[in-house]
Every structure is written in structure tokens, then in C-alpha cells.
Enzyme design. Structure first.
Site, mmCIF file in Angstrom:
data_model
loop_
_atom_site.group_PDB
_atom_site.id
_atom_site.type_symbol
_atom_site.label_atom_id
_atom_site.label_comp_id
_atom_site.label_asym_id
_atom_site.label_seq_id
_atom_site.Cartn_x
_atom_site.Cartn_y
_atom_site.Cartn_z
ATOM 1 N N THR A 1 55.942 49.309 45.239
ATOM 2 C CA THR A 1 56.472 48.681 43.718
ATOM 3 C C THR A 1 57.927 49.376 43.452
ATOM 4 O OG1 THR A 1 54.304 48.472 42.921
ATOM 5 C CG2 THR A 1 56.235 48.893 41.119
ATOM 6 N N ARG B 1 44.960 38.618 39.817
ATOM 7 C CA ARG B 1 44.983 39.990 39.407
ATOM 8 C C ARG B 1 46.317 40.526 38.810
ATOM 9 N NH1 ARG B 1 48.128 44.720 40.867
ATOM 10 N NH2 ARG B 1 46.694 46.451 41.131
ATOM 11 N N VAL B 2 46.018 41.155 37.765
ATOM 12 C CA VAL B 2 47.375 41.670 37.249
ATOM 13 C C VAL B 2 47.311 43.307 37.187
ATOM 14 C CG1 VAL B 2 48.774 41.928 34.958
ATOM 15 C CG2 VAL B 2 47.827 39.740 35.912
ATOM 16 N N GLY B 3 48.349 43.895 37.713
ATOM 17 C CA GLY B 3 48.170 45.375 37.816
ATOM 18 C C GLY B 3 48.919 46.016 36.431
ATOM 19 N N ASP B 4 49.149 47.431 36.692
ATOM 20 C CA ASP B 4 49.850 48.118 35.708
ATOM 21 C C ASP B 4 51.255 47.633 35.245
ATOM 22 O OD1 ASP B 4 50.183 49.195 38.483
ATOM 23 O OD2 ASP B 4 51.641 50.542 37.258
ATOM 24 N N THR C 1 54.353 53.814 39.821
ATOM 25 C CA THR C 1 54.048 53.170 41.021
ATOM 26 C C THR C 1 52.927 53.751 41.672
ATOM 27 O OG1 THR C 1 54.739 52.939 43.338
ATOM 28 C CG2 THR C 1 55.587 54.915 42.174
ATOM 29 N N GLY C 2 51.942 53.005 42.270
ATOM 30 C CA GLY C 2 50.606 53.624 42.893
ATOM 31 C C GLY C 2 49.556 52.464 42.312
ATOM 32 N N GLY D 1 47.465 50.371 40.532
ATOM 33 C CA GLY D 1 47.467 49.645 39.380
ATOM 34 C C GLY D 1 46.406 50.147 38.321
HETATM 35 N N1 GLY Z 1 51.328 49.558 40.783
HETATM 36 C C1 GLY Z 1 51.399 48.276 41.280
HETATM 37 C C2 GLY Z 1 50.020 47.471 41.189
HETATM 38 O O1 GLY Z 1 49.257 48.290 41.281
HETATM 39 O O2 GLY Z 1 49.969 46.438 41.061
#
Ligand code: GLY
Length: 238
Positions: free
Chosen positions: A169, A197-200, A220-221, A223
Site C-alpha cells: 500500500t 473485500r474492503v480493507g482498512d 500499511t499492513g 487491513g
Molecule cells: N492495508 C491494505 C489492505 O489490507 O487492504
């Protein structure tokens, strides 16, 4: 006020042989944007520009270089926040756009909403003349090779510790000469994620946070872990 610009190009497992390209990618974002910030560019415009530079770079998991989901498609998330007034804009599951961060910024500046997803986000981008690109323009050879390798793997899950992919990211945090803070983040998400899927990254306080009163952060990392701790807001409050 002495301006500041911090960028990141991901915190997943980066193979040693890719260190140089990652460092070049983040250095380019700084060298292109920091001089403008010194000349008076706003923090919000600076983080947008810095993220745009990294979305263009195929080494990162954002814009060009985004990872493929389980269906072999790219779905991207992005967000931006203005620490001066807590304005926030985000998009999720966006396809065929080189700069999702530009769409996120338009959500922030041109609508009364904070987050647009999927086909609605896509239509919004079109209505604001954001060019669509062919999916192949965002896909790299190395990502396609990785996808082919793991796509038949039954019950694939994100591996901890992380595999050499995805590559990261991208994000930026800026302080401008007026003393305003802003943060922005953009991602293709996690490899082999379920479609939708939606991340952080587009979640306020998780992937991105900025408040002149407390601080600004871009995460970053993984989510799923970042969301549970509202990592960016939590970090600003520590
Ligand atoms: N940090 C990005 C994700 O997990 O989508």
C-alpha cells in the site's frame, strides 16, 4: 512553519532484491512533491500528489501494480483526510482507474459524502472525467505470475508472516507552511482477496487520519488487523 512530508510504500514483506526499487519509488514521491510543499502547496494537495506518484509506479500495490483478487480482477481502495476541517473522502472496490486517490479527493471536495464504493464510485469517477484505463494497464507481469501460481491453491488465506507479495500500500502525511496536516492512502488491497473485500485504507481512522489538533497518519499492513484497532486514529492519540 517548516513543512514536512512523509511517505510510505508498504510494510509487507519486501524481498531483498526489490529494496532498491521500493526506495527509488518513495524517494521520487518526496523529491517531486516536497519542493512544492516548501513553496506553499497545501498539505491536502501534497499528499494527493505524492500518492499519485506512487500509484503510477508498478512496484507498489496501488494504482498500477495493484494485486489481483480471487477472480483475477483489480479492485482498489483509497482515502484522503484534511486535518484543518476533518473533511474526508474515500473510494472502495474501484476498477480501471490509475489514480483512485484523485477520486477519493473529489468525494471529499465535491460531495456531502465520505465513502463511495463499487459501481457508484465508478459512475462518480466517470462523471468527473477521471479517465478509465484497460485492466492490463494496471497489471504487472510479476503479479500475474504470482496469481497463476496460487490461484489453484484451495482455501488460500493471507499468509502470516507475509509472503513476498503483495508489495505495499502507499501513503503520505504532510504538514504545510500554514501548519495544516493531511494524510492519504491508496491500495490494491490483499492478494487473492474475495471480490468486494474492503480493507482498512478507505476506513476513516483505520487506514487514514488527520486532525490538526492531534496528528496525521497513513497505515500499511494487514487491513483486517488495522481496522480492528483504528490504527491511524489510535496512533495520533497516543
Ligand atoms: N492495508 C491494505 C489492505 O489490507 O487492504
Amino acid at each position: 512553519m517548516q513543512p514536512r512530508l512523509i511517505v510510505h510504500g508498504g510494510a509487507w514483506s519486501i524481498p531483498d532484491e526489490r529494496d532498491d526499487t521500493h526506495i527509488k519509488g518513495v524517494s521520487r514521491a518526496i523529491s517531486e512533491v516536497y519542493p512544492l510543499l516548501k513553496k506553499g502547496l497545501s498539505a491536502v494537495d501534497a499528499v494527493e500528489k505524492a500518492v499519485c506518484v506512487m500509484e503510477e509506479d508498478p512496484i507498489f500495490d496501488a494504482g498500477r501494480g495493484s494485486v489481483l483478487n480471487i477472480d483475477g480482477e483489480i479492485e482498489m481502495d483509497a482515502s484522503i483526510m484534511d486535518g484543518k476541517n476533518l473533511a474526508f473522502g474515500a473510494v472502495a472496490a474501484l476498477q480501471n482507474i490509475l489514480h483512485p486517490i484523485k477520486v477519493a479527493k473529489l468525494v471529499m471536495t465535491e460531495t456531502e459524502h465520505c465513502l463511495l464504493v463499487g459501481t457508484g464510485a465508478q459512475k462518480f469517477a466517470q462523471a468527473h472525467f477521471i479517465p478509465e484505463v484497460a485492466p492490463e494497464e494496471l497489471l504487472t507481469e510479476s503479479e500475474l505470475e504470482f496469481y497463476r501460481k496460487v490461484k489453484e491453491e484451495k482455501n488460500y488465506t493471507t499468509k502470516i508472516p507475509f509472503e513476498p507479495f503483495p508489495e505495499g500500500t502507499v501513503g503520505a502525511v504532510a504538514l504545510d507552511i500554514e501548519g495544516n496536516l493531511a494524510a492519504a492512502t491508496s491500495t490494491g488491497g490483499t492478494s487473492r482477496k474475495i471480490a468486494g473485500r474492503v480493507g482498512d485504507t478507505p476506513i476513516l481512522g483505520a487506514g487514514t487520519f488527520a486532525d490538526n489538533e492531534s496528528g496525521a497518519a497513513s497505515a500499511t499492513g494487514w487491513g483486517e488487523a488495522i481496522m480492528k484497532s483504528f490504527l491511524s486514529k489510535t496512533a495520533c492519540e497516543c
